[in-house]
Scaffold this active site. Sequence first.
Site, short mmCIF file in Angstrom:
data_model
loop_
_atom_site.label_atom_id
_atom_site.label_comp_id
_atom_site.label_asym_id
_atom_site.label_seq_id
_atom_site.Cartn_x
_atom_site.Cartn_y
_atom_site.Cartn_z
N GLU A 222 60.58 39.50 36.10
CA GLU A 222 59.95 40.06 37.29
C GLU A 222 60.57 41.41 37.66
O GLU A 222 59.88 42.31 38.17
CB GLU A 222 60.08 39.09 38.47
CG GLU A 222 59.37 37.76 38.26
CD GLU A 222 57.89 37.93 37.99
OE1 GLU A 222 57.23 38.70 38.71
OE2 GLU A 222 57.37 37.30 37.05
N TRP A 225 59.01 43.85 35.36
CA TRP A 225 57.64 44.17 35.80
C TRP A 225 57.66 45.35 36.76
O TRP A 225 56.79 46.23 36.71
CB TRP A 225 57.00 42.96 36.50
CG TRP A 225 56.14 42.09 35.62
CD1 TRP A 225 56.46 40.86 35.13
CD2 TRP A 225 54.81 42.37 35.15
NE1 TRP A 225 55.42 40.37 34.38
CE2 TRP A 225 54.40 41.28 34.37
CE3 TRP A 225 53.94 43.46 35.31
CZ2 TRP A 225 53.15 41.22 33.77
CZ3 TRP A 225 52.70 43.41 34.69
CH2 TRP A 225 52.31 42.29 33.94
N TRP A 254 31.12 48.55 45.06
CA TRP A 254 31.84 47.67 45.99
C TRP A 254 30.99 47.46 47.25
O TRP A 254 30.29 48.35 47.71
CB TRP A 254 33.18 48.29 46.39
CG TRP A 254 34.11 48.56 45.25
CD1 TRP A 254 34.45 49.77 44.73
CD2 TRP A 254 34.85 47.59 44.49
NE1 TRP A 254 35.34 49.63 43.70
CE2 TRP A 254 35.61 48.30 43.52
CE3 TRP A 254 34.94 46.20 44.52
CZ2 TRP A 254 36.44 47.66 42.61
CZ3 TRP A 254 35.78 45.57 43.61
CH2 TRP A 254 36.51 46.29 42.66
N ASN A 289 54.32 35.48 46.03
CA ASN A 289 53.65 36.23 44.97
C ASN A 289 52.39 35.54 44.44
O ASN A 289 51.39 36.21 44.16
CB ASN A 289 54.62 36.50 43.81
CG ASN A 289 54.01 37.45 42.79
OD1 ASN A 289 53.64 38.56 43.12
ND2 ASN A 289 53.88 37.00 41.55
N TRP A 307 39.37 47.47 46.14
CA TRP A 307 40.78 47.12 46.05
C TRP A 307 41.66 48.07 46.85
O TRP A 307 42.75 47.69 47.32
CB TRP A 307 41.24 47.10 44.58
CG TRP A 307 41.05 48.40 43.85
CD1 TRP A 307 39.94 48.81 43.16
CD2 TRP A 307 42.00 49.48 43.73
NE1 TRP A 307 40.14 50.06 42.63
CE2 TRP A 307 41.38 50.50 42.96
CE3 TRP A 307 43.30 49.68 44.20
CZ2 TRP A 307 42.03 51.70 42.64
CZ3 TRP A 307 43.95 50.87 43.89
CH2 TRP A 307 43.32 51.87 43.12
N TRP A 330 47.43 45.02 42.87
CA TRP A 330 46.03 45.04 43.33
C TRP A 330 45.09 45.44 42.20
O TRP A 330 44.00 44.87 42.06
CB TRP A 330 45.87 45.98 44.52
CG TRP A 330 46.13 45.25 45.81
CD1 TRP A 330 47.32 45.12 46.46
CD2 TRP A 330 45.17 44.49 46.56
NE1 TRP A 330 47.17 44.33 47.57
CE2 TRP A 330 45.86 43.93 47.66
CE3 TRP A 330 43.81 44.24 46.41
CZ2 TRP A 330 45.22 43.13 48.61
CZ3 TRP A 330 43.18 43.45 47.36
CH2 TRP A 330 43.87 42.89 48.43
#
Length: 418
Positions: A222, A225, A254, A289, A307, A330
């Site tokens: 993580e 990441w 959208w 998370n 988003w 996102w």
Amino acid sequence: NLTLLEESLAKLSIPLIAINTESYKTLPKALSSFSAEQKIDHVFWNKEFGLNEADRDLASIEALKKINIESSSFNDQVIYEPGFLKTGQGKPFSVFTPFKRRWIENFDMNFLDIAKPLKLKKPFPIQSNLSALKFVKTHSVNIDLWHAGEDAAHEKLANFLQSKAHNYSELRNSPITDATSRISPYLALGILSPKRCILEGLKLNNFEFTSGNKGICKWIDEIIWREFYRNIMHSFPKVSQNRPFQDYTNSIQWRHSDNELKAFYAGKTGFPIVDAGIRQMLSEGWMHNRLRMVVAMFFTKNMLHDWRLGEKFFMQNLIDGDFSSNNGGWQWSSSTGTDSAPYFRIFNPITQSQNFDPKGLFIKKFIPELQDIPVMQIHQPQEDLFLSSDYPAPILDLKESRLRAIQAFKDSREASNI
């Protein structure tokens, strides 16, 4: 945190000065003027990631150079210089797994050298003016959950590694279980270094990245990441300019519904696990998370809302709001980003709720209206549930909204001839 930092620096005879400036563009002039006035001969800073930040830094270097002041910058948020790790074809990585593999292959323990504080030979001749800053609380977060300062950050890290890290891999997806480190706010604000996190984790795992305790290995993943998303932001500047990584998704149609947005922002969509996650963020300034993914996918796929609105909402409310990671998350959830979920992969919030909050304990903690609802009903919105509580009815039909999202992405791909 700034107040505690001011106190720590004062012990080293270093003042903490706040320079007020209007924007990224005006900072270089303000910094160079201040440095000249105070007869400073060398300026140091830690890099941020994003196009505006990079432009600001370059302009600052030039402004300081013009008045014969040296400058040096460092990477405190990453182990490797951004863009250093490349694919076999010499290109930036855009998929996490091969990035992580190359990250580990090139790793050297010397990368984790953490300098000790300097002891100055003489006091620095500037008085602190931090008190000139005004702190205005604009949120309802319970700050008692987040003790400030480096000591608190290191204590939180130590407690996690000693008592929770070994079970992290098995328990990290349960939102009601206190199984994660919750150190993300300290990383986002620079109070705790990822180098320190990796070093302390490796110490407990015989300095292994891929073997040994699965929990520690997964937790270090993580941290990597975070570095991956910073490399994405460095190598693909468009993602910090409100643009998707996947160009074809620029043409997605959208939707926009003020009523749906209002319900979402208040945690009143009628889908308990989604609403519980949002309400956790509004009260704690932090969201588990697993729920960040569930909430973001519900917003971008089922609601089919842009988003960028969700990204902004999170950054406005998360105490660990982090530009690179939030953008990456996102875009992953909305299938517009790098290494993202396929557009037809859409989390079912009810299934997610049943899998990761089987007894509904997390839902009941953050949605008091559902305290008396039986476990068998708490995950799946049903009409009789709403008749017996103040909880709102669902704002959409999951099956219909899923099909609508898949069609929108298909139309966008066809329009882009992909």
